[in-house]
Motif scaffolding. Structure first.
Motif, PDB file in Angstrom:
ATOM      1  N   ALA A   1      56.951  74.075  31.629  1.00 48.87           N
ATOM      2  CA  ALA A   1      57.366  72.747  31.177  1.00 48.87           C
ATOM      3  C   ALA A   1      56.146  71.852  31.049  1.00 48.87           C
ATOM      4  N   TYR A   2      56.247  70.892  30.135  1.00 43.47           N
ATOM      5  CA  TYR A   2      55.218  69.856  30.055  1.00 43.47           C
ATOM      6  C   TYR A   2      55.839  68.598  29.468  1.00 43.47           C
ATOM      7  N   MET A   3      55.259  67.463  29.866  1.00 46.35           N
ATOM      8  CA  MET A   3      55.769  66.189  29.363  1.00 46.35           C
ATOM      9  C   MET A   3      54.662  65.150  29.321  1.00 46.35           C
ATOM     10  N   SER A   4      54.794  64.293  28.341  1.00 46.79           N
ATOM     11  CA  SER A   4      53.866  63.181  28.223  1.00 46.79           C
ATOM     12  C   SER A   4      54.279  62.102  29.210  1.00 46.79           C
ATOM     13  N   LEU A   5      53.301  61.480  29.816  1.00 47.12           N
ATOM     14  CA  LEU A   5      53.582  60.365  30.725  1.00 47.12           C
ATOM     15  C   LEU A   5      53.665  59.044  29.971  1.00 47.12           C
ATOM     16  N   GLU A   6      53.497  59.123  28.654  1.00 45.10           N
ATOM     17  CA  GLU A   6      53.639  57.946  27.802  1.00 45.10           C
ATOM     18  C   GLU A   6      55.036  57.962  27.181  1.00 45.10           C
ATOM     19  N   ARG A   7      55.755  56.881  27.397  1.00 39.15           N
ATOM     20  CA  ARG A   7      57.134  56.790  26.904  1.00 39.15           C
ATOM     21  C   ARG A   7      57.151  56.540  25.400  1.00 39.15           C
ATOM     22  N   ARG A   8      57.999  57.268  24.695  1.00 41.21           N
ATOM     23  CA  ARG A   8      58.230  57.049  23.266  1.00 41.21           C
ATOM     24  C   ARG A   8      59.418  56.105  23.110  1.00 41.21           C
ATOM     25  N   ASP A   9      59.685  55.688  21.885  1.00 44.38           N
ATOM     26  CA  ASP A   9      60.844  54.825  21.642  1.00 44.38           C
ATOM     27  C   ASP A   9      62.147  55.472  22.117  1.00 44.38           C
ATOM     28  N   GLU A  10      62.260  56.798  21.940  1.00 44.10           N
ATOM     29  CA  GLU A  10      63.470  57.517  22.308  1.00 44.10           C
ATOM     30  C   GLU A  10      63.517  57.846  23.804  1.00 44.10           C
ATOM     31  N   GLY A  11      62.441  57.583  24.529  1.00 48.07           N
ATOM     32  CA  GLY A  11      62.365  57.886  25.946  1.00 48.07           C
ATOM     33  C   GLY A  11      61.304  58.929  26.230  1.00 48.07           C
ATOM     34  N   PHE A  12      61.302  59.434  27.451  1.00 46.51           N
ATOM     35  CA  PHE A  12      60.338  60.459  27.836  1.00 46.51           C
ATOM     36  C   PHE A  12      60.799  61.818  27.314  1.00 46.51           C
ATOM     37  N   MET A  13      59.824  62.611  26.850  1.00 44.37           N
ATOM     38  CA  MET A  13      60.120  63.913  26.275  1.00 44.37           C
ATOM     39  C   MET A  13      59.611  65.020  27.190  1.00 44.37           C
ATOM     40  N   LEU A  14      60.502  65.951  27.527  1.00 45.26           N
ATOM     41  CA  LEU A  14      60.173  67.123  28.327  1.00 45.26           C
ATOM     42  C   LEU A  14      60.252  68.345  27.425  1.00 45.26           C
ATOM     43  N   ASN A  15      59.230  69.179  27.464  1.00 40.99           N
ATOM     44  CA  ASN A  15      59.199  70.398  26.664  1.00 40.99           C
ATOM     45  C   ASN A  15      59.456  71.594  27.567  1.00 40.99           C
TER      46      ASN A  15
END
Length: 121
Positions: free
Chosen positions: A37-51
Motif C-alpha cells: 500500500a502507499y498513499m500521499s500525505l497531501e489531501r486532494r479535492d476528493e480526499g486522501f488516496m490509498l493505493n
C-alpha cells in the motif's frame, strides 16, 4: 476511515513497516520488503488516496461497484487500485481490501519467503 486510522491499520499487519522511498509526501507500507500500500500525505479535492494491490478481476469489480475506486494512480492499473478513503467506504470493507493487498503480495513471494512470513509472530 481517516488517514491516521488507515496508517494504524496498515502498521498492525504482521511484519508491516513504513517508509518514504519516493519523497517525503508518499508513505509506503511493505511486508517482506514488498509494497502492499502507499498513499500521499497531501489531501486532494476528493480526499486522501490509498493505493492497494489487487487481484485483476477483483480490481475491475471494485471499480465498477464503487465510485471512489479507480485504476491505480502511478501504478500498474491491472494490479493496483486507488481508493479515496473518505468517501463512504465501510471501515471493515477497507480493512478487507488492505488485507487482500497483503495476501496478493505474499502469494507472489518465493515459497521460502511465504513460509518465513507464515512463521512470523
Amino acid at each position: 476511515m481517516d488517514i491516521e486510522h488507515v496508517r494504524e491499520y496498515c502498521l498492525s499487519i504482521k511484519g508491516a513497516e513504513e517508509c518514504f522511498p519516493f519523497d517525503e509526501t508518499v508513505l509506503v507500507f511493505k511486508v517482506m520488503g514488498k509494497m502492499f500500500a502507499y498513499m500521499s500525505l497531501e489531501r486532494r479535492d476528493e480526499g486522501f488516496m490509498l493505493n492497494l494491490k489487487c487481484d485483476p478481476e477483483k480490481a475491475v469489480e471494485l471499480r465498477e461497484k464503487y465510485e471512489c475506486v479507480l485504476p491505480g494512480y502511478h501504478a500498474n492499473k491491472k494490479h493496483w487500485n486507488s481508493v479515496f478513503i473518505e468517501q463512504n467506504i465501510p471501515d471493515d470493507e477497507l480493512k478487507y481490501w488492505i488485507d487482500h493487498s497483503v495476501a496478493e503480495v505474499i502469494k507472489k513471494l518465493p515459497k521460502k519467503q511465504q513460509a518465513e512470513y507464515a512463521a512470523m509472530d
